[in-house]
Design a protein around this motif. Structure first.
Motif, PDB file in Angstrom:
ATOM      1  N   GLU A  30      41.768  46.499  35.095  1.00 31.92           N
ATOM      2  CA  GLU A  30      40.823  46.539  36.215  1.00 31.92           C
ATOM      3  C   GLU A  30      39.957  47.789  36.133  1.00 31.92           C
ATOM      4  OE1 GLU A  30      38.506  45.360  38.792  1.00 31.92           O
ATOM      5  OE2 GLU A  30      40.246  44.040  38.572  1.00 31.92           O
ATOM      6  N   SER A  31      40.582  48.934  35.893  1.00 32.56           N
ATOM      7  CA  SER A  31      39.815  50.179  35.783  1.00 32.56           C
ATOM      8  C   SER A  31      38.923  50.176  34.557  1.00 32.56           C
ATOM      9  CB  SER A  31      40.779  51.371  35.728  1.00 32.56           C
ATOM     10  OG  SER A  31      41.482  51.519  36.934  1.00 32.56           O
ATOM     11  N   LEU A  32      39.454  49.700  33.441  1.00 28.82           N
ATOM     12  CA  LEU A  32      38.685  49.663  32.203  1.00 28.82           C
ATOM     13  C   LEU A  32      37.428  48.830  32.365  1.00 28.82           C
ATOM     14  CD1 LEU A  32      38.098  49.770  29.141  1.00 28.82           C
ATOM     15  CD2 LEU A  32      39.840  47.992  28.839  1.00 28.82           C
ATOM     16  N   PHE A  33      37.572  47.621  32.892  1.00 28.10           N
ATOM     17  CA  PHE A  33      36.411  46.733  32.989  1.00 28.10           C
ATOM     18  C   PHE A  33      35.458  47.155  34.096  1.00 28.10           C
ATOM     19  CE2 PHE A  33      38.953  44.194  30.167  1.00 28.10           C
ATOM     20  CZ  PHE A  33      37.993  43.617  29.334  1.00 28.10           C
ATOM     21  N   ASP A  37      31.645  47.648  33.115  1.00 30.97           N
ATOM     22  CA  ASP A  37      30.600  47.011  33.911  1.00 30.97           C
ATOM     23  C   ASP A  37      29.572  48.045  34.355  1.00 30.97           C
ATOM     24  OD1 ASP A  37      29.593  44.583  35.268  1.00 30.97           O
ATOM     25  OD2 ASP A  37      30.044  45.711  37.092  1.00 30.97           O
ATOM     26  N   GLY A  38      30.053  49.238  34.708  1.00 30.96           N
ATOM     27  CA  GLY A  38      29.143  50.315  35.092  1.00 30.96           C
ATOM     28  C   GLY A  38      28.237  50.745  33.954  1.00 30.96           C
ATOM     29  N   TYR A  39      28.732  50.668  32.730  1.00 31.14           N
ATOM     30  CA  TYR A  39      27.921  51.018  31.566  1.00 31.14           C
ATOM     31  C   TYR A  39      26.962  49.896  31.165  1.00 31.14           C
ATOM     32  CZ  TYR A  39      31.174  54.912  30.866  1.00 31.14           C
ATOM     33  OH  TYR A  39      31.925  56.048  31.034  1.00 31.14           O
TER      34      TYR A  39
END
Length: 248
Positions: A30-33, A37-39
């Motif tokens: 969850e944190s990774l994606f 997504d922010g990038y």
């Protein structure tokens, strides 16, 4: 094991039977994606999932907007699990499954001609060299036929491809020298917008980067550490940034 968000949210994935794979936890995913997504790297991305296991990271990326994924794992059980998961999700036409060790796969890939020329030009300014340069052979043919969605930096025209997003989740016992070697071979298949995510044990040292790459962000979740890696900026870009900072 399941997909946690996107078009295939809630879909359960087949795990390789009798294997020692280490699925990435839902909390870490969850944190990774969220960061990816922010990038802005996920939409229409051409993804490479190394040491794929069940393919959980690659399929999560597809669920969130990636166009296609190459899965690489030397274990036959993993290749069969990825194939079953792709068929279950109905996206086998957008996946390529490579039953191969990672070093052999990367060595077989063609560096795109335009990209290789740009790398040589950049190296001419900096005097640096890419680890593993000149070791790339002829590319592998696609394993699966079928229409593939157009990707943001799809250069698969016989001259090699660029990967927008790479997941690299090697077994924790894999030595740091081997991790650096793999990253060096991978660097020729990236562009300046590409992101590589390396997952390691939090107790292990930060991976040593080859000359062409740098860690721009890292985050630790208990026993798991994530490193976000990209190509180094061109020397003139670094100089412009430094000049701007000095004048500010």
């Amino acid at each position: 094991m399941r997909i946690i968000a996107g078009a295939y949210k809630g879909s359960k994935l087949v795990a390789p039977g009798g294997s020692n794979t280490r699925p990435t936890s839902d909390r870490v995913k969850e944190s990774l994606f969220s960061m990816l997504d922010g990038y802005g790297v996920l939409q229409a991305a051409n993804v490479l999932d190394l040491f794929a296991g069940s393919g959980g990271l690659g399929f999560e990326a597809m669920s969130r907007g990636a166009a296609e994924v190459d899965f690489v794992d030397s274990a036959g059980a993993s290749a069969r699990a990825v194939e079953a998961n792709a068929a279950k999700l109905g996206i086998d036409h957008s996946t390529r499954i490579h039953s191969s060790d990672v070093v052999s796969f990367l060595s077989s890939q063609r560096v795109p001609k335009q990209h290789a020329s740009a790398q040589l030009h950049s190296e001419g300014h900096s005097g640096g060299t890419h680890s593993g340069e000149g070791e790339h052979g002829e590319g592998l043919d696609a394993v699966l036929d079928g229409e593939v969605l157009e990707t943001r930096s799809d250069l698969d025209d016989g001259d090699g491809r660029i990967f927008d997003l790479v997941f690299m989740d090697p077994p924790y016992p894999l030595g740091e020298d081997a991790v650096t070697q793999i990253l060096g071979r991978l660097s020729g298949l990236l562009d300046m917008e590409s992101i590589v995510v390396v997952e390691r044990a939090s107790r292990a040292p930060e991976p040593t980067m080859p000359a062409a790459l740098e860690v721009f962000r890292s985050k630790t979740f208990g026993e798991t550490a994530l490193y976000f890696v990209q190509l180094k900026g061109k020397p003139e870009e670094v100089s412009d940034s430094a000049a701007a900072n000095e004048s500010a």
